[in-house]
Design a protein around this motif. Structure first.
Motif: not given
Length: 95
Positions: A50-59
């Motif tokens: 599979g694969y991973t989608l990352l959503d990265i922010s300061r929060q």
């Protein structure tokens, strides 16, 4: 204290380890009981690519983990889990 074993302390940061779609995974038995042998692991899937989608922010840091039904261009992904780490939190949320 045993060598290599740290005393109980709060977590420092999350670590996300994923597979590579371009490589064949070894047999699942090679990993043994990954979660049983590593109580800090919150999610493990050693049987699917599979694969991973990352959503990265300061929060937050959010990992959306998907598996594919076959290793082909027209593969159909399906959601395995979502892992959320909110800024400043000591624990990951897995759903």
């Amino acid at each position: 204290m045993r060598a290599g074993i740290a005393p109980a302390s709060p977590p420092v940061a999350p670590e996300i380890v994923t597979s590579a779609l371009a490589a064949r995974s070894p047999p699942a038995r090679r990993f043994g009981d990954a979660m049983g042998n590593n109580p800090h692991i919150r999610f493990s899937n050693t049987t699917q690519a599979g694969y991973t989608l990352l959503d990265i922010s300061r929060q937050h840091a959010i990992a959306h983990m998907y598996a594919v039904d076959r290793m082909r261009r027209q593969a159909t992904p399906h959601r395995l889990t979502r892992i959320v780490h909110e800024a400043g939190a000591e624990r990951l949320l897995v759903d």
